[in-house]
Motif scaffolding. Sequence first.
Motif, PDB file in Angstrom:
ATOM      1  N   LYS A  60      53.711 -46.625  16.930  1.00  0.00           N
ATOM      2  CA  LYS A  60      54.365 -46.173  18.166  1.00  0.00           C
ATOM      3  C   LYS A  60      55.745 -46.812  18.303  1.00  0.00           C
ATOM      4  CE  LYS A  60      53.549 -45.608  23.088  1.00  0.00           C
ATOM      5  NZ  LYS A  60      52.632 -45.762  24.199  1.00  0.00           N
ATOM      6  N   LYS A  61      55.837 -48.093  17.978  1.00  0.00           N
ATOM      7  CA  LYS A  61      57.101 -48.818  18.070  1.00  0.00           C
ATOM      8  C   LYS A  61      58.129 -48.247  17.085  1.00  0.00           C
ATOM      9  CE  LYS A  61      57.699 -53.623  18.863  1.00  0.00           C
ATOM     10  NZ  LYS A  61      57.352 -54.991  18.483  1.00  0.00           N
ATOM     11  N   ILE A  62      57.707 -48.004  15.861  1.00  0.00           N
ATOM     12  CA  ILE A  62      58.602 -47.466  14.837  1.00  0.00           C
ATOM     13  C   ILE A  62      59.051 -46.057  15.203  1.00  0.00           C
ATOM     14  CG2 ILE A  62      58.724 -46.682  12.429  1.00  0.00           C
ATOM     15  CD1 ILE A  62      56.783 -49.074  11.799  1.00  0.00           C
TER      16      ILE A  62
ATOM     17  N   GLU B 186      59.075 -33.756  19.962  1.00  0.00           N
ATOM     18  CA  GLU B 186      59.411 -32.603  19.126  1.00  0.00           C
ATOM     19  C   GLU B 186      59.845 -33.044  17.727  1.00  0.00           C
ATOM     20  OE1 GLU B 186      63.028 -29.508  19.084  1.00  0.00           O
ATOM     21  OE2 GLU B 186      61.764 -29.344  20.878  1.00  0.00           O
ATOM     22  N   GLU B 187      60.653 -34.088  17.649  1.00  0.00           N
ATOM     23  CA  GLU B 187      61.097 -34.595  16.343  1.00  0.00           C
ATOM     24  C   GLU B 187      59.926 -35.137  15.522  1.00  0.00           C
ATOM     25  OE1 GLU B 187      65.675 -36.093  17.138  1.00  0.00           O
ATOM     26  OE2 GLU B 187      64.017 -37.320  17.922  1.00  0.00           O
ATOM     27  N   LYS B 188      58.984 -35.810  16.185  1.00  0.00           N
ATOM     28  CA  LYS B 188      57.796 -36.316  15.488  1.00  0.00           C
ATOM     29  C   LYS B 188      57.006 -35.163  14.883  1.00  0.00           C
ATOM     30  CE  LYS B 188      57.295 -40.274  18.517  1.00  0.00           C
ATOM     31  NZ  LYS B 188      56.516 -40.867  19.615  1.00  0.00           N
ATOM     32  N   ALA B 189      56.817 -34.107  15.660  1.00  0.00           N
ATOM     33  CA  ALA B 189      56.076 -32.929  15.181  1.00  0.00           C
ATOM     34  C   ALA B 189      56.821 -32.275  14.023  1.00  0.00           C
ATOM     35  CB  ALA B 189      55.852 -31.937  16.311  1.00  0.00           C
ATOM     36  N   GLU B 190      58.137 -32.165  14.143  1.00  0.00           N
ATOM     37  CA  GLU B 190      58.953 -31.567  13.075  1.00  0.00           C
ATOM     38  C   GLU B 190      58.888 -32.418  11.808  1.00  0.00           C
ATOM     39  OE1 GLU B 190      62.873 -31.158  14.735  1.00  0.00           O
ATOM     40  OE2 GLU B 190      62.301 -29.446  15.979  1.00  0.00           O
ATOM     41  N   LEU B 191      58.992 -33.736  11.965  1.00  0.00           N
ATOM     42  CA  LEU B 191      58.923 -34.631  10.800  1.00  0.00           C
ATOM     43  C   LEU B 191      57.573 -34.494  10.108  1.00  0.00           C
ATOM     44  CD1 LEU B 191      60.054 -36.888   9.001  1.00  0.00           C
ATOM     45  CD2 LEU B 191      59.180 -38.539  10.693  1.00  0.00           C
ATOM     46  N   ALA B 192      56.485 -34.496  10.873  1.00  0.00           N
ATOM     47  CA  ALA B 192      55.153 -34.353  10.285  1.00  0.00           C
ATOM     48  C   ALA B 192      55.036 -33.033   9.531  1.00  0.00           C
ATOM     49  CB  ALA B 192      54.080 -34.451  11.373  1.00  0.00           C
ATOM     50  N   ALA B 193      55.541 -31.967  10.127  1.00  0.00           N
ATOM     51  CA  ALA B 193      55.479 -30.649   9.477  1.00  0.00           C
ATOM     52  C   ALA B 193      56.322 -30.629   8.206  1.00  0.00           C
ATOM     53  CB  ALA B 193      55.936 -29.558  10.444  1.00  0.00           C
TER      54      ALA B 193
END
Length: 147
Positions: free
Chosen positions: A116-118, A125-132
Motif C-alpha cells: 500500500k505504501k509503495i 485507476e493507474e493501479k488497475a491499468e498497471l495490473a492489466a
Amino acid sequence: MNFLLDDFLPYQLSTSSNAVSDLIASEYKSRFGLKIPEWRVMAVLGTRGASTQRHLVEATLMDKVTVNRAVKNLVDRALLDRSPNSADGRSHHLLLSSTGRDLYGQILPAAQAMDKKIMAVLSAEEKAELAAMLAKIKKSADTIARA
C-alpha cells in the motif's frame, strides 16, 4: 543504433522489481528472519495451499536451486511440513506448518502495508491499468516462449 537502456522494458521491470524486493527484503529479514525466496514460497503456500516443489518453481518463477534452498531453510525452521506424494514418489507435498501459518499471519499484514505504501503514488485507476498492462506483458512473453 540509438539504444537507451532506461527505455528498455526488461531493464525497467528488473530495476523496479529489485528496488521493491530490496525494500521488502530488509523488513522481512530484520523482522522475520526470512529471505525473499523463502517469503515467496510461504506466500504461495499460504494462498494456494499444499504444493510440490515443482509447482512452487512454476508459481514463483524462481529456479529450482533457489526454491530448493528456500524450502530446505523453511523445513529446517519448522515453518513447512513435508508429506510423501503418492502420485510421484520422488516429490513431496509441502505446506505451511502451524508455526509457518502463525508467521504467515504476522507477515501478511506487513506485506500488505508495504504494498500500500509503495503503490500510494498511483491512483486506483493507474493501479488497475498497471495490473492489466503487466498481465498483458506476461501473457505475451509466455506466448512467445511457447512458440
